[in-house]
Design a protein around this motif. Structure first.
Motif, PDB file in Angstrom:
ATOM      1  N   LEU A  20       0.841  -1.204   0.000  1.00 36.88           N
ATOM      2  CA  LEU A  20       0.000   0.000   0.000  1.00 36.88           C
ATOM      3  C   LEU A  20       0.873   1.250   0.000  1.00 36.88           C
ATOM      4  O   LEU A  20       0.605   2.218  -0.730  1.00 36.88           O
ATOM      5  N   SER A  21       1.914   1.232   0.797  1.00 34.28           N
ATOM      6  CA  SER A  21       2.846   2.359   0.856  1.00 34.28           C
ATOM      7  C   SER A  21       3.583   2.536  -0.476  1.00 34.28           C
ATOM      8  O   SER A  21       3.759   3.661  -0.957  1.00 34.28           O
ATOM      9  N   MET A  22       3.999   1.435  -1.074  1.00 33.84           N
ATOM     10  CA  MET A  22       4.706   1.505  -2.355  1.00 33.84           C
ATOM     11  C   MET A  22       3.803   2.064  -3.454  1.00 33.84           C
ATOM     12  O   MET A  22       4.263   2.828  -4.317  1.00 33.84           O
ATOM     13  N   ILE A  23       2.529   1.715  -3.417  1.00 34.32           N
ATOM     14  CA  ILE A  23       1.577   2.252  -4.391  1.00 34.32           C
ATOM     15  C   ILE A  23       1.443   3.758  -4.217  1.00 34.32           C
ATOM     16  O   ILE A  23       1.486   4.517  -5.190  1.00 34.32           O
ATOM     17  N   ASP A  24       1.307   4.217  -2.976  1.00 36.22           N
ATOM     18  CA  ASP A  24       1.213   5.659  -2.720  1.00 36.22           C
ATOM     19  C   ASP A  24       2.469   6.387  -3.200  1.00 36.22           C
ATOM     20  O   ASP A  24       2.385   7.452  -3.818  1.00 36.22           O
ATOM     21  N   ALA A 103      -4.489 -12.539  -1.817  1.00 34.56           N
ATOM     22  CA  ALA A 103      -4.297 -13.676  -0.915  1.00 34.56           C
ATOM     23  C   ALA A 103      -2.913 -13.722  -0.292  1.00 34.56           C
ATOM     24  O   ALA A 103      -2.747 -14.202   0.827  1.00 34.56           O
ATOM     25  N   ASN A 104      -1.904 -13.198  -1.032  1.00 34.22           N
ATOM     26  CA  ASN A 104      -0.535 -13.325  -0.529  1.00 34.22           C
ATOM     27  C   ASN A 104       0.363 -12.237  -1.120  1.00 34.22           C
ATOM     28  O   ASN A 104      -0.062 -11.463  -1.982  1.00 34.22           O
ATOM     29  N   ALA A 105       1.601 -12.206  -0.663  1.00 35.04           N
ATOM     30  CA  ALA A 105       2.551 -11.175  -1.083  1.00 35.04           C
ATOM     31  C   ALA A 105       2.875 -11.274  -2.564  1.00 35.04           C
ATOM     32  O   ALA A 105       3.086 -10.251  -3.220  1.00 35.04           O
ATOM     33  N   SER A 106       2.914 -12.475  -3.110  1.00 35.38           N
ATOM     34  CA  SER A 106       3.184 -12.614  -4.548  1.00 35.38           C
ATOM     35  C   SER A 106       2.107 -11.944  -5.373  1.00 35.38           C
ATOM     36  O   SER A 106       2.396 -11.255  -6.361  1.00 35.38           O
ATOM     37  N   ALA A 107       0.861 -12.120  -4.984  1.00 36.09           N
ATOM     38  CA  ALA A 107      -0.245 -11.463  -5.684  1.00 36.09           C
ATOM     39  C   ALA A 107      -0.142  -9.941  -5.528  1.00 36.09           C
ATOM     40  O   ALA A 107      -0.370  -9.193  -6.480  1.00 36.09           O
ATOM     41  N   MET A 108       0.229  -9.492  -4.343  1.00 36.19           N
ATOM     42  CA  MET A 108       0.394  -8.056  -4.103  1.00 36.19           C
ATOM     43  C   MET A 108       1.497  -7.486  -4.980  1.00 36.19           C
ATOM     44  O   MET A 108       1.369  -6.385  -5.523  1.00 36.19           O
ATOM     45  N   HIS A 109       2.566  -8.227  -5.110  1.00 32.12           N
ATOM     46  CA  HIS A 109       3.677  -7.790  -5.940  1.00 32.12           C
ATOM     47  C   HIS A 109       3.226  -7.642  -7.397  1.00 32.12           C
ATOM     48  O   HIS A 109       3.550  -6.645  -8.054  1.00 32.12           O
ATOM     49  N   ALA A 110       2.473  -8.596  -7.892  1.00 34.63           N
ATOM     50  CA  ALA A 110       1.976  -8.534  -9.263  1.00 34.63           C
ATOM     51  C   ALA A 110       1.043  -7.331  -9.442  1.00 34.63           C
ATOM     52  O   ALA A 110       1.117  -6.628 -10.458  1.00 34.63           O
ATOM     53  N   ILE A 111       0.209  -7.065  -8.466  1.00 38.83           N
ATOM     54  CA  ILE A 111      -0.691  -5.904  -8.512  1.00 38.83           C
ATOM     55  C   ILE A 111       0.125  -4.620  -8.573  1.00 38.83           C
ATOM     56  O   ILE A 111      -0.163  -3.714  -9.366  1.00 38.83           O
ATOM     57  N   PHE A 112       1.155  -4.540  -7.745  1.00 36.31           N
ATOM     58  CA  PHE A 112       2.007  -3.351  -7.735  1.00 36.31           C
ATOM     59  C   PHE A 112       2.700  -3.151  -9.084  1.00 36.31           C
ATOM     60  O   PHE A 112       2.740  -2.043  -9.612  1.00 36.31           O
ATOM     61  N   GLU A 113       3.226  -4.215  -9.658  1.00 37.07           N
ATOM     62  CA  GLU A 113       3.898  -4.113 -10.952  1.00 37.07           C
ATOM     63  C   GLU A 113       2.916  -3.676 -12.033  1.00 37.07           C
ATOM     64  O   GLU A 113       3.256  -2.834 -12.895  1.00 37.07           O
ATOM     65  N   ASN A 114       1.709  -4.195 -12.015  1.00 39.85           N
ATOM     66  CA  ASN A 114       0.684  -3.788 -12.988  1.00 39.85           C
ATOM     67  C   ASN A 114       0.311  -2.331 -12.792  1.00 39.85           C
ATOM     68  O   ASN A 114       0.073  -1.605 -13.764  1.00 39.85           O
ATOM     69  N   PHE A 115       0.248  -1.901 -11.541  1.00 42.72           N
ATOM     70  CA  PHE A 115      -0.061  -0.499 -11.235  1.00 42.72           C
ATOM     71  C   PHE A 115       1.011   0.425 -11.808  1.00 42.72           C
ATOM     72  O   PHE A 115       0.709   1.415 -12.467  1.00 42.72           O
ATOM     73  N   LYS A 116       2.268   0.082 -11.573  1.00 39.04           N
ATOM     74  CA  LYS A 116       3.363   0.912 -12.105  1.00 39.04           C
ATOM     75  C   LYS A 116       3.275   1.014 -13.624  1.00 39.04           C
ATOM     76  O   LYS A 116       3.482   2.086 -14.185  1.00 39.04           O
ATOM     77  N   ALA A 117       2.968  -0.092 -14.287  1.00 35.62           N
ATOM     78  CA  ALA A 117       2.845  -0.077 -15.746  1.00 35.62           C
ATOM     79  C   ALA A 117       1.673   0.788 -16.187  1.00 35.62           C
ATOM     80  O   ALA A 117       1.768   1.512 -17.185  1.00 35.62           O
ATOM     81  N   ALA A 118       0.581   0.743 -15.441  1.00 34.39           N
ATOM     82  CA  ALA A 118      -0.621   1.499 -15.802  1.00 34.39           C
ATOM     83  C   ALA A 118      -0.420   3.006 -15.686  1.00 34.39           C
ATOM     84  O   ALA A 118      -1.033   3.769 -16.435  1.00 34.39           O
ATOM     85  N   ILE A 119       0.434   3.441 -14.769  1.00 32.73           N
ATOM     86  CA  ILE A 119       0.609   4.895 -14.576  1.00 32.73           C
ATOM     87  C   ILE A 119       1.849   5.434 -15.273  1.00 32.73           C
ATOM     88  O   ILE A 119       2.097   6.638 -15.222  1.00 32.73           O
ATOM     89  N   ALA A 120       2.596   4.570 -15.922  1.00 34.12           N
ATOM     90  CA  ALA A 120       3.803   5.024 -16.632  1.00 34.12           C
ATOM     91  C   ALA A 120       3.388   5.944 -17.774  1.00 34.12           C
ATOM     92  O   ALA A 120       2.420   5.694 -18.480  1.00 34.12           O
ATOM     93  N   VAL A 121       4.129   7.009 -17.908  1.00 28.23           N
ATOM     94  CA  VAL A 121       3.829   7.988 -18.953  1.00 28.23           C
ATOM     95  C   VAL A 121       4.463   7.581 -20.254  1.00 28.23           C
ATOM     96  O   VAL A 121       5.503   7.079 -20.370  1.00 28.23           O
TER      97      VAL A 121
END
Length: 121
Positions: A20-24, A103-121
């Protein structure tokens, strides 16, 4: 890419808080604006809404452009920045909700990576 194993986080809650912090943090970085720049943009926006002012007149003179054209450009850029910021915020909210449901940290990591890709300019 980060390696996740059983010792990366002490608990699922620790992983959740970290992602959550990394996303912010990633959202803040994607906005790419500091406080001084924000203040200057606000001043230029105020002047543009009024049809000009000292700051915009000096910029128009330096750029050798018409003040009305510059005011129009400032208002257009403001609209673009607002849309960009809104897009980032929507993606941030979705990603944080997904992390909370993961469910777990691996899923969270994948969500974070997808988020970074989605907001990349």
């Amino acid at each position: 890419m980060a390696r996740l194993n059983a010792h990366t986080f002490q608990s699922r809650d620790d992983a959740e808080q970290r992602y959550l912090s990394m996303i912010d943090d990633a959202a803040a970085q994607a906005r790419k604006i500091d406080a001084t720049q924000a203040d200057l943009y606000r001043q230029k926006l105020d002047e543009a809404r009024e049809g000009g002012g000292a700051l915009l007149q000096a910029e128009a003179d330096a750029l050798n452009v018409d003040i009305a054209t510059l005011c129009k450009n400032v208002l257009e850029r403001h609209s673009e920045r607002c849309a960009h910021t809104q897009d980032i915020e929507i993606e941030r909210i979705k990603a944080k909700a997904d992390v909370r449901a993961a469910a777990n940290a691996s899923a969270m990591h994948a969500i974070f990576e997808n988020f970074k890709a989605a907001i990349a300019v």
